[in-house]
Scaffold this motif. Sequence first.
Motif, PDB file in Angstrom:
ATOM      1  N   ARG A  48     -46.094  -7.126  17.465  1.00 51.39           N
ATOM      2  CA  ARG A  48     -47.469  -7.558  17.184  1.00 51.39           C
ATOM      3  C   ARG A  48     -47.610  -9.067  17.296  1.00 51.39           C
ATOM      4  NH1 ARG A  48     -47.896  -9.300  11.733  1.00 51.39           N
ATOM      5  NH2 ARG A  48     -46.078  -8.795  10.438  1.00 51.39           N
ATOM      6  N   ASP A  52     -50.480  -9.930  24.859  1.00 55.49           N
ATOM      7  CA  ASP A  52     -50.490  -9.018  25.997  1.00 55.49           C
ATOM      8  C   ASP A  52     -49.164  -9.140  26.745  1.00 55.49           C
ATOM      9  OD1 ASP A  52     -50.658 -11.435  27.415  1.00 55.49           O
ATOM     10  OD2 ASP A  52     -52.826 -11.283  27.623  1.00 55.49           O
ATOM     11  N   TYR A  56     -45.995 -11.830  26.435  1.00 57.02           N
ATOM     12  CA  TYR A  56     -44.674 -11.337  26.053  1.00 57.02           C
ATOM     13  C   TYR A  56     -43.622 -11.751  27.084  1.00 57.02           C
ATOM     14  CZ  TYR A  56     -40.810  -8.397  24.699  1.00 57.02           C
ATOM     15  OH  TYR A  56     -39.565  -7.974  24.324  1.00 57.02           O
ATOM     16  N   LYS A  89     -48.860  -3.718  22.082  1.00 57.73           N
ATOM     17  CA  LYS A  89     -49.082  -4.424  20.824  1.00 57.73           C
ATOM     18  C   LYS A  89     -49.370  -3.397  19.733  1.00 57.73           C
ATOM     19  CE  LYS A  89     -52.068  -7.973  18.700  1.00 57.73           C
ATOM     20  NZ  LYS A  89     -50.996  -8.914  18.300  1.00 57.73           N
TER      21      LYS A  89
END
Length: 487
Positions: A48, A52, A56, A89
Amino acid sequence: MQTDSSFTFVLFGGTGDLSMRKILPALFEAHRAGGMLADSGKIVAVARHAADRGEYLQWVNEHVKPHVSKNGVDEAAWTSFLARIEFVKIDLGNPEDFVHLRDAIQDLPGIRVFYLATGPSLFVPICHALASVGLNENARIVLEKPLGYDLKSSNAINDAVGEIFAEEQIYRIDHYLGKEPVQNLLALRFGNALFEPLWRREWVESIQITIAEELGVEARGDFYDNTGALRDMVQNHLLQLLSIVAMEPPHSMDSDSVRDEKLRVLRALKPIDPNEIGKVAVRGQYHAGGIRGTAVPGYATEPGVKPDSTTETFVALKVEIENWRWAGVPFFLRTGKRLADRVAEIVVNFRAVPHSALGASALRAGANRLVIRLQPNETIRLYCLAKQPGEGMNLASVHLDLAFDKFFREGQMEAYQRLLLDVIRGRLALFVRRDEQEAAWRWVEPILNEWKTSTKPPKPYAAGTWGPAAASAMLAQHGTCWLEEEN
C-alpha cells in the motif's frame, strides 16, 4: 535446468526490506540465468506504499538493484525482469481490497504462490482474505519466520492457516536449509562411504554449530526486544541445522522421507530440566564495544530497546540427543549479535586415535576435524595430521578443501533462489513441516519460561568479542573449546 511450469508469484510486503534484499534479487537471478523461470511466469507485488505500477518499479530500481548481481547488472536482463512485475495496491487490513487482487490474477496461468513477507500477525488475516475471494485453490503459501512467539501462538497460527490451506500447500521457509553447504552435507554423508561409518558416537567427540553476526539489532529494536536470540535463531535455524547434521539416512530424498528423519532427531533431544538450565544454557547481552575498530553502542541504548531490557542477544547451549547413534556426544550450539566475526559453521570433532605410536600430537583434541562453513565463504574443510618434511616423525595439521567457487565453474545458487524455485516446482523437502516446528518449540519452551521469570540478568559481553566467558567455560567442562579459541 529448464522448466515450462507457469506460475503467478504474489509477494505480500512487496516494499519491505526482505523483499528488497532477498526475494526479488533471488527471483531476478533465476530470471537472468535463463530457463529457470517459465517465460509466462508473473510476479505480482502487493503493498500500500506505492500508488501504481510505475511508482513501484521506480522503488524496485532504487532498492533492489543494489542487491543483485555482484559483478554488475545486465541491463537487458533487468529490463525483461521488470516486465514480469505487476503491482496491486492493497490495504492488508481491509479484506474487501482482496477483490482487486483476485481480478488482477484470476486469468493468469499456472500455479499461484503467495509469499507472506509480512509480520506474523498478518498471516491469518491474509489467509482468510485469500479464501474469501477463492484464491486458496491451486495455490501454495510461503510463511516467513517467526511463526509465533511460543508453542501456543505457533499452534494457533498453524491451526488457522491449516483450515484454509492443506499441509502440502504450506511452505514454512528457513533459508539456512537452502544454503549450498547444507545440501553438500547431505551429499557428503549419504553419497560417500568414507564418512557415514564415522558419523556416530564411537568416532565423534563433539559437534559445534555457530551462527555469529557482527551486526546489532539495527532498525529492528522494537521487534528484537520482544523476541531475543533464542526465538530468533535457536528455535529455527540452529535446531534445523542440528537435525540435518544428526539425522539418520533417509530411504530417499523425497520431502517426507527427509523431514521424517529430521523430526526423529528433534523428538530425541534430551528434555531441558529447568533446574539444570544454568549448566547447559548461557544467555548474554552485548554492551558497548568495537567492531573492527569502530565503536558501537550497547544493546540497551539501541533505538527501540528498553533501557532495562533483559532480552538475550547471545545464546550458547549444550544439547544431547538420546538415541543409539549420538548418546553421550555433546552438541554445542551458539548464536549472537555484535560478535567478533560474521560466520556460520558446523564443526565435527572426531575422536583421537585410541593409541598413538607417533607421539602425543596424534592424541590431541581436534587433530581430526571436519569444518563446514556456511558463510561468508562457503567451504568444506577436512583437517588431518601429516608428517612434516625433514628428520624425525613430527606431525602437523593439514587440511583438504572443497571450495565450491574454485571447484565448480558454474556460480553457486543463493539460498533464497533455490528455495523459491522449489516452491514454484512444488518441492517440500527443504521446508519445515508443522510437526518439526512443534517439536522445536516444545524443546526450547523450558528455557524460554525459565529466562522469562529469572531474576538474573543476561551475562554481559563487549561488542566485538565472542560472547560471555561462561560460554567458553561450559565447553571447558567437557575438555574442549570453541574453534576460534583453539586457533
